[in-house]
Design an enzyme around this catalytic site. Structure first.
Site: not given
Length: 446
Positions: A188, A365, A140, A31, A215, A406, A112, A334, A35
């Site tokens: 996001q 998930r 997505r 992450s 998030s 994951r 993503g 996550e 960024r």
């Protein structure tokens, strides 16, 4: 076409015969790395990223920015700024901003951050930029970014899908201004607009109008990183309106940034200490961070462990018992797969709430965890916004990953306590955690 052998191979998840005692050097944060790459590419001067994560997602981000004209040079040095790897060296990426250009073609894979953070960057390019990716990437949600960019002055061809594939017709600049979005399916969407906003002519004012916002720590991470390179950002936390973020136009500074370890990717190793009643040290765990993974200290302590945060890192110790938990994971979705894996081995039921948005991640998930744990003998029920897990005696079997990193690490956690678990396509962990099998077996002394 023949299937990729890595996608069909079965990896025998190592079974722990004794308590784990290990030091695990976790690679850098995906992450933060992605960024930082975006911000460095939009800066007015060169910058350095030290100890960046090299994984599929970050290499896709770097490759996409190179396609649009950004210079990214990779070096390995033995400077103290890059220290931290076992041999004392550290990789560094030198980012050389340039005029963004098209035509270009961007492969987002199933990342993503790439599919959402880069269309605003592409709107600043001089020429068209086409975005494509893995089949799952088409499913997505991307409408929040597409619709917002159109309001802010961008021209985008997506054939009305609100999803990939698409082409952003960059005009060299973007007006910016005020936009309303529904970021209920992904925070996001907000971060994507904020990261490029200093380069918009009017900056941006983003108003989230959805019923939920998952998030939120990832938005705080975006804001902190923007401020660190000189951007002026007003947020709800700084006294602004709820669910409104404002970024003022202006130049961004180049930075010399050392990337923190990825705390979410530390999860399986901390879980190993909890599951085996052992002890794991994660070096360089930051004392202050916006990474959502920092909440593992609280969650895994409640589930039966204890932790000590020192200058050299985090020491996590399992007690030999695993307790169920009732927890809202809306800000840290996550972490759900790993927590679900531990909960399946607990001494009491667990309820994981606030994560309906996980149905739109690398895979669904919630459905995947329910199916795979239950096929090993578990008792997991999907709820409207999460999972209810009643621990049962589990048995071996194939744990499918659905090309989701994951899911693979969740299966490995279960395999510590359950003999005969085989992980399908463990190679998918390369998305964010390169060399996971080697790190895992090294932790166990295998």
């Amino acid at each position: 076409m023949a299937p990729n052998p890595a996608h069909t191979a079965l990896w025998p998840a190592p079974h722990a015969s004794e308590a784990v005692a290990a030091t695990v050097h976790v690679p850098g944060s995906k992450s933060v790395t992605n960024r930082a790459l975006v911000l460095a590419s939009l800066a007015s001067e060169p910058g350095w990223l030290r100890r960046p994560l090299r994984s599929r997602d970050t290499l896709l981000m770097a490759g996409a920015l190179r396609e649009m004209g950004v210079g990214i040079e990779e070096t390995v040095s033995s400077s103290s700024s890059g220290a931290g790897s076992p041999d004392g060296t550290g990789e560094a990426w030198r980012v050389l901003p340039a005029g963004l250009r098209g035509p270009a073609t961007v492969d987002v894979g199933n990342a993503g951050t790439v599919m959402r953070f880069l269309p605003p960057v592409a709107a600043l390019a001089d020429g068209p930029v086409r975005f494509d990716g893995d089949p799952r990437s088409y499913e997505r949600p991307l409408h929040g970014v597409i619709d917002a960019l159109r309001v802010l002055g961008a021209r985008i061809d997506d054939d009305g899908r609100g999803a990939l594939p698409l082409t952003v017709h960059g005009g060299g600049a973007l007006d910016g201004g005020t936009v309303e979005i529904d970021a209920s399916s992904s925070s996001q969407f907000v971060s994507a607009l904020l990261l490029s906003a200093p380069r918009f002519n009017q900056g941006v004012e983003v108003r989230h109008i959805g019923s939920t916002l998952p998030s939120v720590p990832h938005i705080r991470m975006t804001v902190d990183m923007l401020r660190a390179v000189g951007a002026q950002v007003d947020t709800p936390e700084s006294g602004g309106e709820p669910n409104v973020w404002r970024v003022t136009p202006g130049a961004l500074l180049g930075r010399d940034l050392t990337i923190e370890p990825d705390l979410s990717n530390a999860q399986p190793f901390l879980a190993a200490a909890l599951v085996t009643g052992g002890r794991v040290l994660i070096p360089d765990w930051p004392a202050r961070t916006t990474q959502p993974g920092d909440r593992l200290r609280e969650i895994f302590t409640e589930m039966g462990g204890s932790c000590e945060l020192a200058d050299y890192g985090l020491v996590f110790t399992g007690s030999g018992a695993i307790h169920g938990i009732d927890v809202d994971l809306g800000d840290v979705g996550e972490l759900t797969p790993g927590i679900a894996a531990v909960a399946a081995l607990a001494d009491s039921p667990s309820t994981l709430r606030g994560v309906a948005h996980l149905r739109l991640h690398e895979t669904d998930r919630l459905a995947a965890l329910t199916k795979e744990i239950n096929e090993l003998g578990g008792d997991v029920t999907e709820t409207a916004d999460g999972l209810h897990i009643r621990p049962r005696r589990l048995h071996g079997g194939i744990f499918h990953t659905y090309d989701d990193h994951r899911m693979a690490t969740a299966g490995a956690i279960i395999g510590l306590a359950v003999e005969g678990v085989q992980i399908e396509n463990v190679a998918t962990t390369a998305k964010t955690l390169p060399d996971f099998p080697e790190l895992w077996t090294g932790m166990l002394g295998v």
